[in-house]
Design an enzyme around this catalytic site. Structure first.
Site, short mmCIF file in Angstrom:
data_model
loop_
_atom_site.label_atom_id
_atom_site.label_comp_id
_atom_site.label_asym_id
_atom_site.label_seq_id
_atom_site.Cartn_x
_atom_site.Cartn_y
_atom_site.Cartn_z
N GLU A 79 -92.41 -69.80 -88.50
CA GLU A 79 -92.13 -70.70 -87.38
C GLU A 79 -90.59 -70.95 -87.41
OE1 GLU A 79 -96.59 -72.30 -88.22
OE2 GLU A 79 -94.59 -71.37 -89.31
N CYS A 105 -97.61 -75.95 -90.46
CA CYS A 105 -97.28 -77.37 -91.31
C CYS A 105 -96.41 -78.40 -90.69
CB CYS A 105 -96.64 -76.90 -92.41
SG CYS A 105 -94.89 -76.55 -92.60
#
Length: 148
Positions: A79, A105
């Site tokens: 990401e 996360c």
């Protein structure tokens, strides 16, 4: 059978993940807006640094549990790399959707929130419930992908 758009973009995220150089989790991310791919990313060592595939994984060597002590990982997350690629190429990802092979996360959640991502669609659950709380509090829609 023709795939839905979610199936299509998740399949692309899965292919992107194949470029990963991580020994533990091969993760891919695709940022999409208006049915158009804006950016992709996979997890791996920062530019010009050795990959875990070549030198081993410090997290495995030290038996660090998944979802914890992110700062000890040499990889940049998928990401994060997708956000960085968009920035490098001057592409706004505001109000876009990110398709991730794994649940982001907490570190990635914070970056996605500040990037003004509108929606997160992920495949595999990641042991980091705090990220889901952050998304919820920030008003970012989150869905776990389930193919038909």
């Amino acid at each position: 059978m023709r795939p839905t758009l979610d199936e299509y973009f998740m399949e692309i995220a899965t292919i992107v993940a194949k470029r990963s150089t991580c020994l533990r989790n091969q993760v891919g991310a695709v940022i999409v807006k208006d049915k158009r791919i804006l950016s992709t990313g996979y997890n791996g060592a920062p530019r010009n640094l050795e990959h875990c595939l070549d030198i081993g994984c410090i997290r495995q060597k030290n038996n660090i549990a998944s979802g914890t002590r992110h700062e000890l990982c040499r990889a940049v997350h998928a990401e994060q790399n997708a956000i960085i690629q968009a920035a490098l190429h001057g592409v706004s990802i505001e109000n876009a959707t990110v398709y991730c092979t794994h649940q982001p996360c907490i570190l990635c959640a914070k970056m996605l929130i500040n990037s003004r991502i509108e929606k997160v669609i992920f495949g595999t659950v990641y042991p980091d419930k705090e990220s889901l709380d952050f998304f919820d509090k920030a008003g970012v829609r989150v869905e776990q992908f389930s193919p038909r």
